[in-house]
Design a protein around this motif. Structure first.
Motif, PDB file in Angstrom:
ATOM      1  N   SER A  10       0.827  -1.208   0.000  1.00 17.85           N
ATOM      2  CA  SER A  10       0.000   0.000   0.000  1.00 17.85           C
ATOM      3  C   SER A  10       0.862   1.259   0.000  1.00 17.85           C
ATOM      4  O   SER A  10       0.612   2.199  -0.749  1.00 17.85           O
ATOM      5  CB  SER A  10      -0.925  -0.007   1.218  1.00 17.85           C
ATOM      6  OG  SER A  10      -1.670   1.179   1.270  1.00 17.85           O
ATOM      7  N   VAL A  11       1.894   1.288   0.848  1.00 14.66           N
ATOM      8  CA  VAL A  11       2.794   2.439   0.899  1.00 14.66           C
ATOM      9  C   VAL A  11       3.520   2.600  -0.430  1.00 14.66           C
ATOM     10  O   VAL A  11       3.641   3.702  -0.980  1.00 14.66           O
ATOM     11  CB  VAL A  11       3.797   2.310   2.075  1.00 14.66           C
ATOM     12  CG1 VAL A  11       4.894   3.355   1.982  1.00 14.66           C
ATOM     13  CG2 VAL A  11       3.065   2.423   3.405  1.00 14.66           C
ATOM     14  N   ALA A  12       4.003   1.494  -1.000  1.00 13.31           N
ATOM     15  CA  ALA A  12       4.715   1.546  -2.281  1.00 13.31           C
ATOM     16  C   ALA A  12       3.807   2.074  -3.380  1.00 13.31           C
ATOM     17  O   ALA A  12       4.221   2.889  -4.213  1.00 13.31           O
ATOM     18  CB  ALA A  12       5.249   0.162  -2.639  1.00 13.31           C
ATOM     19  N   THR A  13       2.558   1.655  -3.387  1.00 14.41           N
ATOM     20  CA  THR A  13       1.601   2.140  -4.378  1.00 14.41           C
ATOM     21  C   THR A  13       1.375   3.645  -4.204  1.00 14.41           C
ATOM     22  O   THR A  13       1.336   4.393  -5.188  1.00 14.41           O
ATOM     23  CB  THR A  13       0.258   1.392  -4.240  1.00 14.41           C
ATOM     24  OG1 THR A  13       0.500  -0.009  -4.388  1.00 14.41           O
ATOM     25  CG2 THR A  13      -0.744   1.856  -5.271  1.00 14.41           C
ATOM     26  N   GLY A  14       1.256   4.095  -2.972  1.00  9.80           N
ATOM     27  CA  GLY A  14       1.085   5.532  -2.708  1.00  9.80           C
ATOM     28  C   GLY A  14       2.288   6.328  -3.149  1.00  9.80           C
ATOM     29  O   GLY A  14       2.149   7.399  -3.757  1.00  9.80           O
ATOM     30  N   VAL A  15       3.490   5.839  -2.869  1.00  7.68           N
ATOM     31  CA  VAL A  15       4.714   6.539  -3.278  1.00  7.68           C
ATOM     32  C   VAL A  15       4.799   6.582  -4.801  1.00  7.68           C
ATOM     33  O   VAL A  15       5.127   7.605  -5.398  1.00  7.68           O
ATOM     34  CB  VAL A  15       5.971   5.864  -2.655  1.00  7.68           C
ATOM     35  CG1 VAL A  15       7.248   6.400  -3.285  1.00  7.68           C
ATOM     36  CG2 VAL A  15       5.975   6.063  -1.153  1.00  7.68           C
ATOM     37  N   ASP A  16       4.477   5.473  -5.457  1.00  5.61           N
ATOM     38  CA  ASP A  16       4.509   5.403  -6.919  1.00  5.61           C
ATOM     39  C   ASP A  16       3.515   6.401  -7.518  1.00  5.61           C
ATOM     40  O   ASP A  16       3.826   7.121  -8.464  1.00  5.61           O
ATOM     41  CB  ASP A  16       4.192   3.978  -7.386  1.00  5.61           C
ATOM     42  CG  ASP A  16       4.350   3.814  -8.883  1.00  5.61           C
ATOM     43  OD1 ASP A  16       5.408   4.222  -9.415  1.00  5.61           O
ATOM     44  OD2 ASP A  16       3.413   3.289  -9.520  1.00  5.61           O
ATOM     45  N   SER A  17       2.326   6.436  -6.958  1.00  2.00           N
ATOM     46  CA  SER A  17       1.300   7.382  -7.430  1.00  2.00           C
ATOM     47  C   SER A  17       1.768   8.824  -7.248  1.00  2.00           C
ATOM     48  O   SER A  17       1.608   9.659  -8.136  1.00  2.00           O
ATOM     49  CB  SER A  17       0.000   7.137  -6.668  1.00  2.00           C
ATOM     50  OG  SER A  17      -0.954   8.112  -6.996  1.00  2.00           O
ATOM     51  N   GLY A  18       2.368   9.111  -6.111  1.00  8.25           N
ATOM     52  CA  GLY A  18       2.892  10.461  -5.862  1.00  8.25           C
ATOM     53  C   GLY A  18       4.006  10.817  -6.816  1.00  8.25           C
ATOM     54  O   GLY A  18       4.089  11.950  -7.306  1.00  8.25           O
ATOM     55  N   ALA A  19       4.871   9.862  -7.105  1.00 11.56           N
ATOM     56  CA  ALA A  19       5.976  10.102  -8.037  1.00 11.56           C
ATOM     57  C   ALA A  19       5.443  10.401  -9.432  1.00 11.56           C
ATOM     58  O   ALA A  19       5.951  11.292 -10.132  1.00 11.56           O
ATOM     59  CB  ALA A  19       6.917   8.909  -8.065  1.00 11.56           C
TER      60      ALA A  19
END
Length: 198
Positions: A10-19
């Protein structure tokens, strides 16, 4: 490890989306160029701001953790609202919010600070719970003095001097009113008492 795997995903998906959002912003607007020019001119302040912002966000996340998803959802909504405000509007709002914050601080300082005998009386009544600043002369001569911390509040030299000036102004105004009241109905200029001009 399997227990925290969904969290990591979930955190990785959020970071990817933010990037990806940052990449879109960087490639479709002149915002990055303006930001880099600004950051170069004000780099130390920008670094301090980003560090303080990171620390604040970290504290908010830690504090909101025990309260659950509702708090984080509310904080996310606030951040999204701020993100949706056009930069031109923020350029007006930010100085207004800062001015409002400074005005509120000024009101707090004005109500918290006493001068002269009143300051000594309040300090003694509080059984020493407070700070009694007896002289500002040493601060006036120190060119490196920017501010001091008094019971968790930051006070600039202006914050410390303003109540003194206001106290002098109030005393002056009272003296003028007393003089005006005492002289009502009297003519100005010399007058005669026992045959002598005074």
């Amino acid at each position: 490890m399997n227990v925290v795997s969904p969290l990591i995903t979930s955190v990785a998906t959020g970071v990817d989306s933010g990037a990806k959002a940052f990449e879109r912003w960087a490639t479709t607007s002149d915002g990055p160029t303006k930001f880099v020019a600004y950051a170069t001119s004000a780099l130390p302040k920008v670094i301090a701001f980003l560090q303080a912002t990171g620390t604040a966000i970290g504290h908010i996340v830690v504090a909101a953790g025990p309260l659950g998803g509702v708090t984080l959802t509310a904080l996310t909504a606030i951040v999204r609202i701020i993100g949706a405000i056009p930069v031109g509007v923020l350029q007006i709002l930010v100085p207004l919010l800062i001015a409002t914050g400074l005005a509120m601080k000024g009101l707090a300082v004005a109500s918290a600070v006493s001068v002269g005998n009143d300051a000594i009386r309040r300090y003694l009544e509080a059984s020493g719970n407070g700070r009694l600043v007896q002289s500002l002369k040493s601060f006036l001569a120190d060119k490196t003095f920017e501010s001091t911390d008094i019971m968790g509040e930051n006070y600039t030299l202006g914050d410390l001097i303003a109540p003194i000036i206001k106290a002098f102004a109030r005393r002056r105004d009272r003296a003028v009113r007393r003089t005006t009241t005492a002289n009502r109905g009297r003519t100005a200029g010399p007058f005669r008492v026992d045959g002598h001009c005074r």
